[in-house]
Design a protein around this motif. Structure first.
Motif, PDB file in Angstrom:
ATOM      1  N   THR A   1       0.839  -1.181   0.000  1.00  0.00           N
ATOM      2  CA  THR A   1       0.000   0.000   0.000  1.00  0.00           C
ATOM      3  C   THR A   1       0.880   1.238   0.000  1.00  0.00           C
ATOM      4  OG1 THR A   1      -1.653  -1.186   1.281  1.00  0.00           O
ATOM      5  CG2 THR A   1      -1.814   1.216   1.228  1.00  0.00           C
ATOM      6  N   VAL A   2       0.565   2.181  -0.845  1.00  0.00           N
ATOM      7  CA  VAL A   2       1.302   3.434  -0.919  1.00  0.00           C
ATOM      8  C   VAL A   2       0.630   4.447   0.007  1.00  0.00           C
ATOM      9  CG1 VAL A   2       1.988   5.319  -2.433  1.00  0.00           C
ATOM     10  CG2 VAL A   2       2.070   2.977  -3.261  1.00  0.00           C
ATOM     11  N   TYR A   3       1.428   5.059   0.863  1.00  0.00           N
ATOM     12  CA  TYR A   3       0.911   6.058   1.796  1.00  0.00           C
ATOM     13  C   TYR A   3       0.391   7.272   1.039  1.00  0.00           C
ATOM     14  CZ  TYR A   3       0.909   9.671   5.386  1.00  0.00           C
ATOM     15  OH  TYR A   3       0.547  10.701   6.219  1.00  0.00           O
ATOM     16  N   GLN A   4      -0.852   7.646   1.335  1.00  0.00           N
ATOM     17  CA  GLN A   4      -1.471   8.799   0.682  1.00  0.00           C
ATOM     18  C   GLN A   4      -1.982   9.821   1.686  1.00  0.00           C
ATOM     19  OE1 GLN A   4      -1.968   9.514  -2.804  1.00  0.00           O
ATOM     20  NE2 GLN A   4      -0.262   8.097  -2.837  1.00  0.00           N
ATOM     21  N   GLY A   5      -1.631   9.656   2.964  1.00  0.00           N
ATOM     22  CA  GLY A   5      -2.080  10.593   3.982  1.00  0.00           C
ATOM     23  C   GLY A   5      -3.158   9.988   4.856  1.00  0.00           C
ATOM     24  N   THR A   6      -3.556  10.762   5.849  1.00  0.00           N
ATOM     25  CA  THR A   6      -4.594  10.352   6.783  1.00  0.00           C
ATOM     26  C   THR A   6      -5.801  11.262   6.598  1.00  0.00           C
ATOM     27  OG1 THR A   6      -2.925   9.633   8.366  1.00  0.00           O
ATOM     28  CG2 THR A   6      -5.144  10.051   9.234  1.00  0.00           C
ATOM     29  N   LYS A   7      -6.958  10.678   6.337  1.00  0.00           N
ATOM     30  CA  LYS A   7      -8.191  11.444   6.145  1.00  0.00           C
ATOM     31  C   LYS A   7      -8.606  12.049   7.475  1.00  0.00           C
ATOM     32  CE  LYS A   7     -11.934  12.497   3.665  1.00  0.00           C
ATOM     33  NZ  LYS A   7     -11.938  13.942   3.541  1.00  0.00           N
ATOM     34  N   LEU A   8      -8.992  13.328   7.453  1.00  0.00           N
ATOM     35  CA  LEU A   8      -9.440  14.041   8.640  1.00  0.00           C
ATOM     36  C   LEU A   8     -10.847  14.571   8.426  1.00  0.00           C
ATOM     37  CD1 LEU A   8      -6.225  16.163   9.296  1.00  0.00           C
ATOM     38  CD2 LEU A   8      -6.851  14.011  10.393  1.00  0.00           C
ATOM     39  N   GLU A   9     -11.505  14.908   9.515  1.00  0.00           N
ATOM     40  CA  GLU A   9     -12.841  15.494   9.434  1.00  0.00           C
ATOM     41  C   GLU A   9     -12.959  16.601  10.455  1.00  0.00           C
ATOM     42  OE1 GLU A   9     -15.671  12.366  10.003  1.00  0.00           O
ATOM     43  OE2 GLU A   9     -15.308  11.519   8.024  1.00  0.00           O
ATOM     44  N   GLY A  10     -13.918  17.474  10.239  1.00  0.00           N
ATOM     45  CA  GLY A  10     -14.195  18.551  11.178  1.00  0.00           C
ATOM     46  C   GLY A  10     -13.609  19.866  10.706  1.00  0.00           C
ATOM     47  N   PRO A  11     -14.035  20.941  11.352  1.00  0.00           N
ATOM     48  CA  PRO A  11     -13.560  22.257  10.941  1.00  0.00           C
ATOM     49  C   PRO A  11     -12.098  22.474  11.324  1.00  0.00           C
ATOM     50  CG  PRO A  11     -14.992  22.445  12.863  1.00  0.00           C
ATOM     51  CD  PRO A  11     -15.019  21.011  12.435  1.00  0.00           C
ATOM     52  N   ALA A  12     -11.380  23.171  10.460  1.00  0.00           N
ATOM     53  CA  ALA A  12     -10.006  23.576  10.764  1.00  0.00           C
ATOM     54  C   ALA A  12     -10.058  24.735  11.748  1.00  0.00           C
ATOM     55  CB  ALA A  12      -9.287  23.989   9.491  1.00  0.00           C
ATOM     56  N   ALA A  13      -9.171  24.742  12.718  1.00  0.00           N
ATOM     57  CA  ALA A  13      -9.127  25.817  13.708  1.00  0.00           C
ATOM     58  C   ALA A  13      -8.679  27.114  13.042  1.00  0.00           C
ATOM     59  CB  ALA A  13      -8.168  25.445  14.840  1.00  0.00           C
ATOM     60  N   ASP A  14      -9.447  28.165  13.243  1.00  0.00           N
ATOM     61  CA  ASP A  14      -9.106  29.464  12.671  1.00  0.00           C
ATOM     62  C   ASP A  14      -7.967  30.108  13.446  1.00  0.00           C
ATOM     63  OD1 ASP A  14     -11.042  29.301  10.694  1.00  0.00           O
ATOM     64  OD2 ASP A  14     -12.543  30.385  11.859  1.00  0.00           O
ATOM     65  N   PHE A  15      -7.226  30.951  12.764  1.00  0.00           N
ATOM     66  CA  PHE A  15      -6.148  31.712  13.396  1.00  0.00           C
ATOM     67  C   PHE A  15      -5.876  32.938  12.545  1.00  0.00           C
ATOM     68  CE2 PHE A  15      -4.270  28.440  10.691  1.00  0.00           C
ATOM     69  CZ  PHE A  15      -3.463  29.193   9.843  1.00  0.00           C
ATOM     70  N   GLN A  16      -5.167  33.901  13.130  1.00  0.00           N
ATOM     71  CA  GLN A  16      -4.751  35.104  12.421  1.00  0.00           C
ATOM     72  C   GLN A  16      -3.328  35.448  12.844  1.00  0.00           C
ATOM     73  OE1 GLN A  16      -7.513  38.392  12.182  1.00  0.00           O
ATOM     74  NE2 GLN A  16      -5.851  39.858  12.354  1.00  0.00           N
ATOM     75  N   LEU A  17      -2.445  35.614  11.863  1.00  0.00           N
ATOM     76  CA  LEU A  17      -1.044  35.951  12.099  1.00  0.00           C
ATOM     77  C   LEU A  17      -0.619  36.948  11.020  1.00  0.00           C
ATOM     78  CD1 LEU A  17       0.131  32.277  12.720  1.00  0.00           C
ATOM     79  CD2 LEU A  17      -0.022  34.056  14.468  1.00  0.00           C
ATOM     80  N   VAL A  18       0.653  37.314  10.976  1.00  0.00           N
ATOM     81  CA  VAL A  18       1.158  38.183   9.913  1.00  0.00           C
ATOM     82  C   VAL A  18       2.084  37.374   9.006  1.00  0.00           C
ATOM     83  CG1 VAL A  18       0.945  40.325  11.225  1.00  0.00           C
ATOM     84  CG2 VAL A  18       3.088  39.052  11.303  1.00  0.00           C
ATOM     85  N   ASP A  19       2.108  37.763   7.716  1.00  0.00           N
ATOM     86  CA  ASP A  19       2.942  37.020   6.766  1.00  0.00           C
ATOM     87  C   ASP A  19       4.269  37.724   6.519  1.00  0.00           C
ATOM     88  OD1 ASP A  19       2.496  39.040   4.875  1.00  0.00           O
ATOM     89  OD2 ASP A  19       1.279  37.786   3.549  1.00  0.00           O
TER      90      ASP A  19
END
Length: 185
Positions: A1-19
């Motif tokens: 089996t070739v690794y393709q990542g781990t499936k996730l669910e739910g909202p991503a946590a919001d954040f605010q920073l500077v670029d």
């Protein structure tokens, strides 16, 4: 089996920073785009610059579809957290022209809640043979256009390139495939 990542669910946590330009950037600003989110150290000389290069390769593989993707990178080095430091790393890593690239930083107090929300160990022990570089959690999150977690793709900790120790695609190829699944056909 070739690794393709781990499936996730739910909202991503919001954040605010500077670029790297000093502009305020908030995760919700990217609704409607697929977000590739990673946690990198601007002082890193091995895996972090390789990961940034894989983002560039991902964008190249996506072609015109790359305009529908944002590459957000959160600084994992609170001791090297100035806008100038993430800007210098952006240029040193050759991704200053990568469309949608934002190397985000802030104070320790601003960064730590983001680390916790995404289960990131930011200030681990020194890297073997590199006492001035701290280990941190590798890996990349893919967040869909509605702000939901889609995938977590771990990155191997080797310097020869981000090639898995098992037969399979490079990180950029895996990212491009997962992103294409989320884009309208």
């Amino acid at each position: 089996t070739v690794y393709q990542g781990t499936k996730l669910e739910g909202p991503a946590a919001d954040f605010q920073l500077v670029d790297q330009q000093g502009a305020e950037v908030a995760l919700p600003n990217f609704r409607g785009k697929v977000v590739v989110l990673a946690f990198l150290d601007p002082q890193c000389t091995d895996v972090c610059p390789l990961t940034a290069n894989e983002f560039r390769l991902t964008a190249e593989a996506l072609g015109n579809d790359a305009a529908q993707v944002a590459f957000l990178v959160v600084n994992v080095n609170p001791a090297a957290n100035s806008v100038a430091q993430v800007s210098v790393a952006t240029v040193r890593w050759g991704v200053q022209d990568l469309q949608g690239w934002h190397f985000l930083t802030g104070s320790r107090e601003e960064l730590e809640p983001v680390y916790r929300a995404y289960h990131i160990e930011a200030e681990g022990p020194p890297k073997p043979g590199k006492a001035d570089e701290l280990q941190h959690t590798p890996g990349v999150y893919i967040i869909d256009q509605d702000g939901n977690l889609g995938w977590y793709i771990s990155t191997p900790l080797i310097e020869e390139g981000l090639v898995a120790p098992w037969p399979g695609p490079r990180l950029g190829e895996t990212l491009a495939g997962r992103i294409r699944e989320l884009l309208p056909s």
